[in-house]
Design an enzyme around this catalytic site. Structure first.
Site, PDB file in Angstrom:
ATOM      1  N   TYR A  60       0.805  -1.299   0.184  1.00  0.00           N
ATOM      2  CA  TYR A  60       0.116  -0.057   0.141  1.00  0.00           C
ATOM      3  C   TYR A  60       0.889   1.178   0.110  1.00  0.00           C
ATOM      4  CZ  TYR A  60      -3.286   3.481   1.645  1.00  0.00           C
ATOM      5  OH  TYR A  60      -4.223   4.583   1.806  1.00  0.00           O
ATOM      6  N   GLU A 148      -3.818   7.631  -3.714  1.00  0.00           N
ATOM      7  CA  GLU A 148      -3.763   6.187  -2.949  1.00  0.00           C
ATOM      8  C   GLU A 148      -3.472   5.055  -4.110  1.00  0.00           C
ATOM      9  OE1 GLU A 148      -6.368   4.276   0.589  1.00  0.00           O
ATOM     10  OE2 GLU A 148      -7.311   4.419  -1.560  1.00  0.00           O
TER      11      GLU A 148
END
Length: 343
Positions: A60, A148
């Site tokens: 991530y 993101e």
């Protein structure tokens, strides 16, 4: 393998291109219902088809503006492919946070340091660092508030020299600062309002701040703080607000009319509560808007109005002489009790 990506879901298939086309046709025009769309679903109007990759590892990576850090912050984790909120709750030690000096930007040393913390080594560490710097440049250059990447993947790709591992951004979500729309015209031109709540779109065009909720008392208030207090006191007296609607400090008759149309378009709304403190916006202007709007929409549900501030007596007189069935209140508590009683 081919990956079919639509606006609300993902499907995997190893079918040849012709069958991929047939599967896409079945998606187009259908309503997709997922956790992201809510029960009402979203119309699938486009499908993205992409060649699949052999993912070996999911991570991530995100860039966002953080008030506490007074600027950009990298949030990263070795646990990708899942909700970062769950990771933060269950494994907070797996979250990496690195502030970036906005006046200097992201350096090679900083980007490769983050890559190293994520377990990258050798060429992959260099490649990941390069991607992080490119993502940061995009973040700043597009006036983004969030970039993101989830998952950021280590994937096996084939080339002239055979298969090798690379760092790939598999899925992404980007948010942009609305205040920079004048500077990012190409980006904001891609906005698809058909994917948004039509009430939100209408409110934005009218210069209103509107958020739909699931209660049964519609609220029209001037000022965000007063709106929050109004919602709280409705809840205190046993009901629930159907929305947050702030007409702002300079509301016009036209804006009030639009606000009424938005509120009454929600079938769950069984009563309307108007709570206005006249400062910059005068109570008589609000009253004129209320009367005009009530007549225009043919209001058939209870309307409770609490006015205070500039020209309050004139505003109350306008309501009284309108001939409409309007319940007035002396203060916010009185208004909330009457609204709750009405439903």
């Amino acid at each position: 393998m081919w990956i079919l990506l639509d606006v609300a879901t993902m499907s995997l298939t190893s079918s040849p291109p012709m069958q991929v086309s047939e599967m896409s046709a079945k998606m187009l025009g259908n309503t997709l219902v997922t956790k992201q769309t809510g029960e009402e679903g979203q119309l699938c109007s486009s499908v993205l088809i992409n060649e699949g990759v052999d993912i070996k590892r999911e991570l991530y990576f995100a860039l966002l503006m953080d008030r506490a850090a007074h600027g950009p912050v990298v949030v990263a984790s070795t646990q990708g492919g899942m909700d970062i909120e769950d990771v933060a709750e269950n494994s907070p030690e797996a979250i990496i946070k690195v502030p970036v000096d906005i006046s200097k930007g992201m350096s090679v040393e900083q980007s490769e340091g983050i890559a190293g913390d994520l377990g990258f080594e050798g060429e992959l560490k260099t490649g990941a660092g390069k991607q992080f710097r490119a993502l940061y440049d995009m973040f700043i250059g597009t006036d983004a508030t969030q970039v993101e990447i989830n998952p950021l993947a280590v994937a096996s790709t084939s080339g002239i020299d055979g298969a090798k591992d690379e760092v790939i951004c598999v899925d992404a979500k980007l948010n942009f600062d609305d205040n920079a729309a004048y500077r990012q015209k190409d980006i904001f031109a891609m906005r698809d309002t058909s994917m948004e709540d039509p009430r939100d779109v209408a409110a934005e065009k009218a210069g209103l701040n509107y958020i739909g909720l699931d209660g049964n008392i519609g609220c029209m208030v001037n000022g965000a703080g007063l709106a929050m207090a109004t919602m709280d006191i409705i809840k205190l007296h046993g009901a629930a607000p159907a929305n947050f609607l702030d007409v702002g400090g300079g509301a016009t008759v036209e804006q009030v009319t639009t606000a009424f149309k938005l509120l009454t378009s929600d079938s769950n709304v069984k009563a309307l509560l108007v709570n206005v403190f006249g400062g910059v916006v005068r109570c008589d202007v609000i009253s004129e808007g209320i009367v005009t709007a009530a007549k225009e929409v043919g209001l058939s549900i209870p309307l409770i109005v609490r006015l205070e501030g500039t020209n309050v007596e004139k505003g109350k007189e306008i309501l009284l002489q309108s001939g409409l069935d309007i319940t007035t209140a002396n203060d916010l508590d009185d208004a909330a009790k009457k609204a709750v009683a009405a439903v």
